[in-house]
Design a protein around this motif. Sequence first.
Motif: not given
Length: 764
Positions: A757-764
């Motif tokens: 999973n490559l993403a921007i921002g924390y998941p929560f």
Amino acid sequence: MSNIRFIPALLLVALLWTGCRGTKNLPANEKLYTGASIKLEDSALTSREKKTLRSQLAGLTRPRPNSQILGMRIKLSIYNALRNKKENSFWGKLRSRYGEPPVLLSQVDLDQNNKVLQNFLENKGWFQARMSADTVVKTKTASAVYSASPGIQYKIRNVSFPADSSDLGRALAGTAATSLLKPGDPFDLDVIKAERIRIDALLKEQGFYFFNPDQLLIQTDSSNENQQVEMRLIVKRETPDSARQVYRINRVYIYSGYSLNTARIDTLLENSEPYKGFNIIDRRKRYKPKLFEESMQFRPGEVYNRTDHNMTLNRLINLNLFKFVKNRFEAARTDSPRLNAYYYLTPLPGKSLRAEITAISRSNNLNGSQINLSWLNRNLFRNGSQLNLSAYIGSDVQFSGALSGYNTYRTGAEAIYSVPRFLTPFIRIRPKGPYAPRTNLRIGYDILNRRQLYTLNSYRFEYGYSWKQNIQKSHELFPISIVYVQPLNVTRLYDSLEQELPGLARAIEPQFILGSRYEFLYNEQANGIQKRNSFFFNGILDLSGNIAGLLSGANVKKGDTVKIRNAPFSQYVKVQLDGRYYRKIGLNSTWANRIDVGIGIPYGNSTQVPYVKQFFVGGNNSLRGFRSRSVGPGVYVPVNSSATNNLIPDQTGDIKLELNTEFRPRITGPVYGAIFLDAGNIWLWNDSTHTEKPGAEFTKKFLSQMAVDAGVGIRLDITVFVIRLDVAFPLKKPWETEYNEIRLGNRPWRRANIVYNLAIGYPF
């Protein structure tokens, strides 16, 4: 070439070895300073109090010894290994950034540290404390030992406040009830300083504009034989009369077109326009005077207070009309104590055009891009209302799988009209506070084309309000929220897939949602400060079709289905609760936890919550060991088909339960790690819908049907945004009774189970 891979390991071994031998390169006759220890003698403190006091005293000594990780001085090792490298070379810069020179015994000033520790003890009420210091020298190392005899800690016996009849005397006496100085508490200079600041803040709320904490003196008498102190609060004699007087607002001048370049100050008073007690200088007539009346939290003649002062500044800033907002107060030349207030507002450009190009990588094997174009008018109708027109076009391309090439194309447009006040039909609401409320009108249209499968048209309309109580609490209320989804061009291929995968047709059903929505957000980290323990809560209540169902008498179970524009209107109650708990560990590490619960109850004209309003799990911000929308509902497993298994998973449900926990240790600088565990699933509510998806119903066995995954990740947190990479794999799949066998060394197992999973921002 094969030997190169062993170089990092050999380098690490060398560094660890030198870390244990950090004394090898010390200057002649020098010892490596290893820190200070504190001995407490003749103390009546409890063991816990002694431990706290030792920690406080040790933290005041200087210098600090070389840092250690697991008992090894890694930074000192790096410095020693690269000590002879030139300053501007690559290795020299590496030494400067990651190394640490040795801290030597000769750098320790015992006498100075003794004075600092003695002063600290006296400031904490140990007036009879005695200190001594010595060093303990070994072959290559040395440490400092400080011996403290605190004696008895003096406590507060009584605190008296002024009792005179002046305005200031009465105000000071009124602050006594909430004093930080309480009889029986230990004498503490830090508490005394905080008490002066507290009193000053209360006085500012009562009009004492020119008062400051330095004008307060707290006299202390420690001559009592029982080791108690008498405290008396007085105002210093040299305090000027202006600091003793209560000030009221005289006139308010608002410069709506102030320029920092010309730096015009108070030169255009003759051009001011009076409006309900305010004086507005707006030569270009950019704004209606009513806009400023609503922003000002005090009126001429009112007593000055700091709360209204700050709230006015916040309101003007949050109008999003001004680039800079400054203000000042000065004493007016009047018979009574009064203040003139001046506000200098530097406008932002009235209109702006913005374009964005975004690259998207999704957890369901889709990659794509999107182009956004928006136009903003910040001051429509000269009353601070804003019109934002935006449009987008984008695509997602599936590069892998048997159905690669069945790509997604989307486009849409939206208009948002926002007014900085409550617009209500019958009553006028003008709440006080640092944030201006907004009335919002949104109209949107979207079209989604899944090539060779189907096309969906979507129309959106919302009318409602948004407001903030403070920086941590915000609300949204949309009494009118309408969504209409219309399918177009459904292909034969998609019709055939519905035969293999029952329930797939729900993704393209006509849907008419006529409802209301309320959302409450509470975030203790909104001010950018992370406390030791902090909380986050987001609650959403979503209603649809209640009035229409009441008027029409719709009951789908009896066959009484009512349609609007050939689509049955949806009738449901939906609640979603998202709670999070953050625990700060050490200086830079965090333990984050989340519980996300959602339930949608269809009734009347519906047997299920509409597809666009249902819940799903899996993906970047959910269960990271599973693809997006690939879990559930319940223990339902899609038909094993080479065609359907390569479609984008589309599993949704009426009930959702998700639990997440994640430890985020800081590695170095802006780089953080992550170790996490996720669990969750979705279920359907109505028994009548379970024939299509056996095992999808919500039962008492829901806990045993939870999907579970685990993984690790790395984050680059540069404050502006966070880039993260998570690697996870399933521990338990809902449709399997046993936990997943972990075989990381098996390539087929890794291909089938590991999810990136490559993403921007924390998941929560």
